[in-house]
Each structure stands twice: as C-alpha cells, then as structure tokens.
Design a protein around this motif. Sequence first.
Motif, PDB file in Angstrom:
ATOM      1  N   PHE B 206       0.812  -1.219   0.000  1.00 17.36           N
ATOM      2  CA  PHE B 206       0.000   0.000   0.000  1.00 17.36           C
ATOM      3  C   PHE B 206       0.850   1.276   0.000  1.00 17.36           C
ATOM      4  CE2 PHE B 206      -4.212   1.733   0.465  1.00 17.36           C
ATOM      5  CZ  PHE B 206      -5.051   0.660   0.318  1.00 17.36           C
ATOM      6  N   ALA B 207       2.113   1.166   0.461  1.00 14.94           N
ATOM      7  CA  ALA B 207       2.931   2.367   0.673  1.00 14.94           C
ATOM      8  C   ALA B 207       3.045   3.262  -0.569  1.00 14.94           C
ATOM      9  CB  ALA B 207       4.310   1.962   1.206  1.00 14.94           C
ATOM     10  N   PRO B 208       3.332   2.693  -1.746  1.00 20.82           N
ATOM     11  CA  PRO B 208       3.468   3.587  -2.912  1.00 20.82           C
ATOM     12  C   PRO B 208       2.201   4.380  -3.215  1.00 20.82           C
ATOM     13  CG  PRO B 208       4.335   1.397  -3.404  1.00 20.82           C
ATOM     14  CD  PRO B 208       3.624   1.288  -2.092  1.00 20.82           C
ATOM     15  N   LEU B 209       1.035   3.772  -2.996  1.00 23.28           N
ATOM     16  CA  LEU B 209      -0.224   4.496  -3.214  1.00 23.28           C
ATOM     17  C   LEU B 209      -0.338   5.658  -2.232  1.00 23.28           C
ATOM     18  CD1 LEU B 209      -2.962   1.721  -3.668  1.00 23.28           C
ATOM     19  CD2 LEU B 209      -2.000   3.210  -5.424  1.00 23.28           C
ATOM     20  N   LEU B 210      -0.007   5.398  -0.976  1.00 27.14           N
ATOM     21  CA  LEU B 210      -0.200   6.417   0.062  1.00 27.14           C
ATOM     22  C   LEU B 210       0.788   7.572  -0.086  1.00 27.14           C
ATOM     23  CD1 LEU B 210      -0.856   4.134   3.183  1.00 27.14           C
ATOM     24  CD2 LEU B 210      -2.532   5.244   1.701  1.00 27.14           C
ATOM     25  N   GLU B 211       1.937   7.286  -0.723  1.00 30.71           N
ATOM     26  CA  GLU B 211       2.940   8.353  -0.915  1.00 30.71           C
ATOM     27  C   GLU B 211       2.606   9.255  -2.100  1.00 30.71           C
ATOM     28  OE1 GLU B 211       6.527   6.107  -1.355  1.00 30.71           O
ATOM     29  OE2 GLU B 211       6.396   5.407   0.721  1.00 30.71           O
ATOM     30  N   GLU B 212       1.838   8.742  -3.013  1.00 35.83           N
ATOM     31  CA  GLU B 212       1.565   9.465  -4.258  1.00 35.83           C
ATOM     32  C   GLU B 212       0.620  10.643  -4.016  1.00 35.83           C
ATOM     33  OE1 GLU B 212       1.191   7.089  -8.167  1.00 35.83           O
ATOM     34  OE2 GLU B 212      -0.861   7.580  -7.617  1.00 35.83           O
ATOM     35  N   ARG B 213       0.863  11.745  -4.706  1.00 36.21           N
ATOM     36  CA  ARG B 213      -0.033  12.901  -4.602  1.00 36.21           C
ATOM     37  C   ARG B 213      -0.579  13.250  -5.985  1.00 36.21           C
ATOM     38  NH1 ARG B 213       0.014  11.287  -0.585  1.00 36.21           N
ATOM     39  NH2 ARG B 213       0.429  12.142   1.475  1.00 36.21           N
ATOM     40  N   VAL B 214      -1.839  13.690  -5.981  1.00 29.28           N
ATOM     41  CA  VAL B 214      -2.499  14.066  -7.222  1.00 29.28           C
ATOM     42  C   VAL B 214      -2.482  15.582  -7.320  1.00 29.28           C
ATOM     43  CG1 VAL B 214      -4.683  13.986  -8.473  1.00 29.28           C
ATOM     44  CG2 VAL B 214      -3.951  12.032  -7.093  1.00 29.28           C
ATOM     45  N   SER B 215      -2.052  16.085  -8.449  1.00 28.19           N
ATOM     46  CA  SER B 215      -1.905  17.523  -8.639  1.00 28.19           C
ATOM     47  C   SER B 215      -3.191  18.284  -8.298  1.00 28.19           C
ATOM     48  CB  SER B 215      -1.500  17.779 -10.098  1.00 28.19           C
ATOM     49  OG  SER B 215      -1.724  19.104 -10.443  1.00 28.19           O
ATOM     50  N   GLY B 216      -3.075  19.265  -7.408  1.00 27.02           N
ATOM     51  CA  GLY B 216      -4.212  20.138  -7.107  1.00 27.02           C
ATOM     52  C   GLY B 216      -5.165  19.617  -6.062  1.00 27.02           C
ATOM     53  N   VAL B 217      -4.961  18.391  -5.565  1.00 24.19           N
ATOM     54  CA  VAL B 217      -5.875  17.846  -4.551  1.00 24.19           C
ATOM     55  C   VAL B 217      -5.041  17.375  -3.359  1.00 24.19           C
ATOM     56  CG1 VAL B 217      -7.809  16.282  -4.110  1.00 24.19           C
ATOM     57  CG2 VAL B 217      -7.314  16.996  -6.457  1.00 24.19           C
ATOM     58  N   ILE B 218      -5.289  17.959  -2.204  1.00 24.75           N
ATOM     59  CA  ILE B 218      -4.502  17.628  -1.011  1.00 24.75           C
ATOM     60  C   ILE B 218      -5.318  16.685  -0.131  1.00 24.75           C
ATOM     61  CG2 ILE B 218      -3.423  18.578   1.076  1.00 24.75           C
ATOM     62  CD1 ILE B 218      -3.119  21.209  -0.620  1.00 24.75           C
ATOM     63  N   PRO B 219      -4.767  15.526   0.202  1.00 22.05           N
ATOM     64  CA  PRO B 219      -5.534  14.582   1.038  1.00 22.05           C
ATOM     65  C   PRO B 219      -5.542  15.026   2.495  1.00 22.05           C
ATOM     66  CG  PRO B 219      -3.343  13.707   0.603  1.00 22.05           C
ATOM     67  CD  PRO B 219      -3.433  15.009  -0.156  1.00 22.05           C
ATOM     68  N   PRO B 220      -6.467  14.512   3.306  1.00 21.00           N
ATOM     69  CA  PRO B 220      -6.471  14.840   4.740  1.00 21.00           C
ATOM     70  C   PRO B 220      -5.211  14.280   5.406  1.00 21.00           C
ATOM     71  CG  PRO B 220      -8.108  13.138   4.239  1.00 21.00           C
ATOM     72  CD  PRO B 220      -7.569  13.610   2.938  1.00 21.00           C
ATOM     73  N   ALA B 221      -4.884  14.834   6.585  1.00 26.13           N
ATOM     74  CA  ALA B 221      -3.638  14.479   7.268  1.00 26.13           C
ATOM     75  C   ALA B 221      -3.542  12.987   7.585  1.00 26.13           C
ATOM     76  CB  ALA B 221      -3.517  15.308   8.547  1.00 26.13           C
ATOM     77  N   HIS B 222      -4.668  12.337   7.881  1.00 28.85           N
ATOM     78  CA  HIS B 222      -4.621  10.925   8.278  1.00 28.85           C
ATOM     79  C   HIS B 222      -4.418   9.990   7.084  1.00 28.85           C
ATOM     80  CE1 HIS B 222      -8.999  11.181   7.185  1.00 28.85           C
ATOM     81  NE2 HIS B 222      -8.686  10.037   6.626  1.00 28.85           N
ATOM     82  N   TYR B 223      -4.521  10.534   5.863  1.00 29.71           N
ATOM     83  CA  TYR B 223      -4.578   9.670   4.672  1.00 29.71           C
ATOM     84  C   TYR B 223      -3.426   8.673   4.590  1.00 29.71           C
ATOM     85  CZ  TYR B 223      -4.027   8.195  -0.165  1.00 29.71           C
ATOM     86  OH  TYR B 223      -3.828   7.434  -1.292  1.00 29.71           O
ATOM     87  N   ASP B 224      -2.190   9.162   4.805  1.00 32.00           N
ATOM     88  CA  ASP B 224      -1.051   8.250   4.626  1.00 32.00           C
ATOM     89  C   ASP B 224      -0.519   7.702   5.945  1.00 32.00           C
ATOM     90  OD1 ASP B 224       0.073  10.530   5.592  1.00 32.00           O
ATOM     91  OD2 ASP B 224       1.349  10.920   3.854  1.00 32.00           O
ATOM     92  N   ASP B 225      -1.294   7.855   7.019  1.00 31.44           N
ATOM     93  CA  ASP B 225      -0.881   7.352   8.328  1.00 31.44           C
ATOM     94  C   ASP B 225      -1.487   5.967   8.556  1.00 31.44           C
ATOM     95  OD1 ASP B 225      -0.357   6.823  10.946  1.00 31.44           O
ATOM     96  OD2 ASP B 225      -1.440   8.556  11.764  1.00 31.44           O
ATOM     97  N   PRO B 226      -0.669   4.917   8.615  1.00 34.25           N
ATOM     98  CA  PRO B 226      -1.222   3.570   8.790  1.00 34.25           C
ATOM     99  C   PRO B 226      -1.942   3.404  10.129  1.00 34.25           C
ATOM    100  CG  PRO B 226       1.115   3.499   8.140  1.00 34.25           C
ATOM    101  CD  PRO B 226       0.801   4.915   8.484  1.00 34.25           C
ATOM    102  N   ASP B 227      -1.525   4.170  11.145  1.00 37.67           N
ATOM    103  CA  ASP B 227      -2.181   4.071  12.463  1.00 37.67           C
ATOM    104  C   ASP B 227      -3.111   5.246  12.691  1.00 37.67           C
ATOM    105  OD1 ASP B 227      -0.710   1.745  13.188  1.00 37.67           O
ATOM    106  OD2 ASP B 227       1.023   3.051  13.513  1.00 37.67           O
ATOM    107  N   PHE B 228      -3.880   5.571  11.688  1.00 40.49           N
ATOM    108  CA  PHE B 228      -4.726   6.774  11.771  1.00 40.49           C
ATOM    109  C   PHE B 228      -5.835   6.603  12.799  1.00 40.49           C
ATOM    110  CE2 PHE B 228      -8.627   5.746   9.145  1.00 40.49           C
ATOM    111  CZ  PHE B 228      -8.326   4.408   8.972  1.00 40.49           C
TER     112      PHE B 228
END
Lengths: 228, 228
Positions: B206-228
Amino acid sequence: MTTLYQLPLDASSRFVRLVLAEYGQAVHLEQEKIWERRREFLALNPAASVPVLKTDDDLVVVGPNPIVGYLTEVHEDRGAPHMPTDVAARAEVRRLVDWALVLMEHDVTAVLVHEKAEKRGIPANLGGGPPDTSAMRIARDNLDWHLDYIGHVLASRDWLAGERMTLADLAFAAALSSLDYLGEVSWADRSVAKLWYARVKSRPSFAPLLEERVSGVIPPAHYDDPDF
Amino acid sequence: MTTLYQLPLDASSRFVRLVLAEYGQAVHLEQEKIWERRREFLALNPAASVPVLKTDDDLVVVGPNPIVGYLTEVHEDRGAPHMPTDVAARAEVRRLVDWALVLMEHDVTAVLVHEKAEKRGIPANLGGGPPDTSAMRIARDNLDWHLDYIGHVLASRDWLAGERMTLADLAFAAALSSLDYLGEVSWADRSVAKLWYARVKSRPSFAPLLEERVSGVIPPAHYDDPDF
C-alpha cells in the motif's frame, strides 16, 4: 435442484441461463422482482441484484462473473466448455464478457430494459412510471457504437474471442437477445453481426429463452426465428 | 517491463497496483488521461477505460477482472496469494470484488473521483468543468450504505471474504483509499471498518499508493498514516 433467481430480460440472468444450458445443468428459475426488495432475497444478496444462484447444498453465488466462474470451475474436470485454457485467451474472454455485462449493460441494455419493459410492472411508489425517453435516446445512440464494435471484432475472427465459441459470445448474445426482444436492434445494416448472432441463437441452449414471453411486451416476428 | 496504463485515483487501477505489489511483480506506470482518447491507447482498449496491462510479450489485458484473473493464473503455480482454492470461497471473493469495483464504483467512487478530482484537469470541451454537486450528494448518501455493509460483513469475519486476506480486501481498500484521499470517508463512527482498513493499509504493497499525490488535490492528514 439448483435455483436461479433472475429477471427474464436481464442480460446477466440470460447469460447465466445460457451457460447453465451449455453445461447441461438443470435449474429451477425464480423470477425475482428486485424492486420489491423481498426480505428473504435481500438475505441472499443485500445488493438486491440478479442473477443469484442457490445450489442444493445452499451455496449462494451472486452475480454473473461469480456464478459463471463457479460453474466453470465445477465443470473444469470435464473440460469446461467455452472457456479456453490459455491464460491470454482467457483474459480476452473476460474482457469481452465485462464489455457486454458491465459496459454495454450500463450504457445501453439496463436502460432500455428498465425503461421499455420493467417499468410497466413496477408500482409508481417503487420507481415505475412512464419511460424516460431522453435516457432511451442516449442508450440507442450508444447501442450503435457497441454494434459497430461487434462488427469490427468479427471482421477478423469467427467468434468474438477467437476461433471458437466462448463465454464472450454467450454474454454478448444474451445482451443482444434482450435488446432484440424489445425490437431495438436494426439488423438490416449489420450483416456480419447478424450472421454471428444467428449462429449463437441456433444453439439448443438458446431455445428456452426464445420461447419465453414477457407479460405486456411483444417481441418482433424475427425474434425467435433462428434463420431470421 | 510490464506497463500499467492507469489513473491515480481510479479504484480499479489502485486494485491492480496492489495486486501487482502483493504478487511481487514490478510494473512501469503510465498515467493515461482517458478523456484525451489518445489514438495509441484506443488501439489497446477501444472502450478507452483504465486499467490496461501490457506485458513484455505485448500481451494486452484490459480491465480489473481480466488483469487480476490473468495475474492470479500466472502466479497460481507459486500458490497465488489472496485467492482461495475452494470454489465456494472463490465465488465469495469474486462477489465482493465486483461489489467494490462495479456496484460501489458506479454508485459512489467513480462519481466522487470524477467530480472532485478529475474534472479539474479536464478541458471544458472534453467534459471538464465545475463539480456536479447534486451527483456528489447522491454518491455521498450511497457511500454511507456501502460503509454500513462493510461493517456488517466484518462483524462476523476477520477479513471481508473470511478468515484470511483476499483480493476482496484489496478491492475494497483500493476504492476506499481513493475516497479517503478525497476526504470522503467519515471514519469516526466506523470503528470496525477503520481497524480493518488500517490493517490493509499497513501492508508494504500500500505504501506507494499512500505516498503518491495528485496535482491540485490535497488529502487529509490521516490519509497516509497507517495508524490513523
């Protein structure tokens, strides 16, 4: 006996009926009016969609891909008909089955079946009523493109996925049979697709579908004629 | 190297990326802006949809079910991970994969991804423009029902299709990761689903997906935190 919960003009239900007949497996058909959201049916499939297969051992298999995947695996030791053994050929069959039962279903078949036939039998408070002619117009335009694509594929192949009949032919023929029942397929300028459909439709597995009538909707005269 | 034509927030593309990573297969990613209808891409897939996999031997496999079916069959001799051998269990995995990638895709994921993210990057003459807030409202209502269903399934099972992680978990987690990127999942009142998602999201695949960012759209802070 195995029971199939289905709707008579639903393309995926027809596809599963064809596969069952091709595999020589008898089945008891139950018409499931999914808009009634019958509690016992929702317990089998909370998504309230057909087809759903229930075996003698009370195994419940939901949806066209799972049902046909299951039937193919169960019959694999007898050399499951209509699914090639080569992995690349299998991928091509699956691509075309999804084209017929997901893409074309969404763009065309589900819309026309729902608007032209199903809505007549659905009470107004459950979503029935007069057909949405604007949705039907878009679906008809889309159908042209899908028929073009079938013709394009058949220009270089005897059957949709290659040199032999496969599940891909059954899936597309199932969807087209529903549309043909509704008089929606203009075969006149589709000679290649028409010849292919005539070959699939002539199979004994197709006969029960062609004999069946849906209350209140009369198919065109050529519908049940294998040499139309 | 194998190439995957995909879109970063497309649930089916994410599903295939997860399966490739779980199967330990390296892949070159190509972002395919399907709305541009690039001629070379239409030659690979006339339906103009992603994901499409192209192997070293120029085998082209189109769509999530065909691609994952292909990968599972290719890796089956090594004991394909995440697909049970029992036919009934396989049927249950397929039911849930179709639920995530056909039903929920149609009701929720495709709508919100398209309206909130993709449309920003699409020129107006190719279907871009401001989001359709009415379509988004319906999709959000639908999402609640799908999240309820995930919670219902997990009330009696450790993983979605039973006692082990399967392709069903990867398919639902792929779809939810797209929605979570967009800040659309209210995890606060979804403790069972949240714990399950945390388990899937902690996997190295899952890590590569969670590291990726889409231009112009910022995910919430918990998005890439496995222990959210």
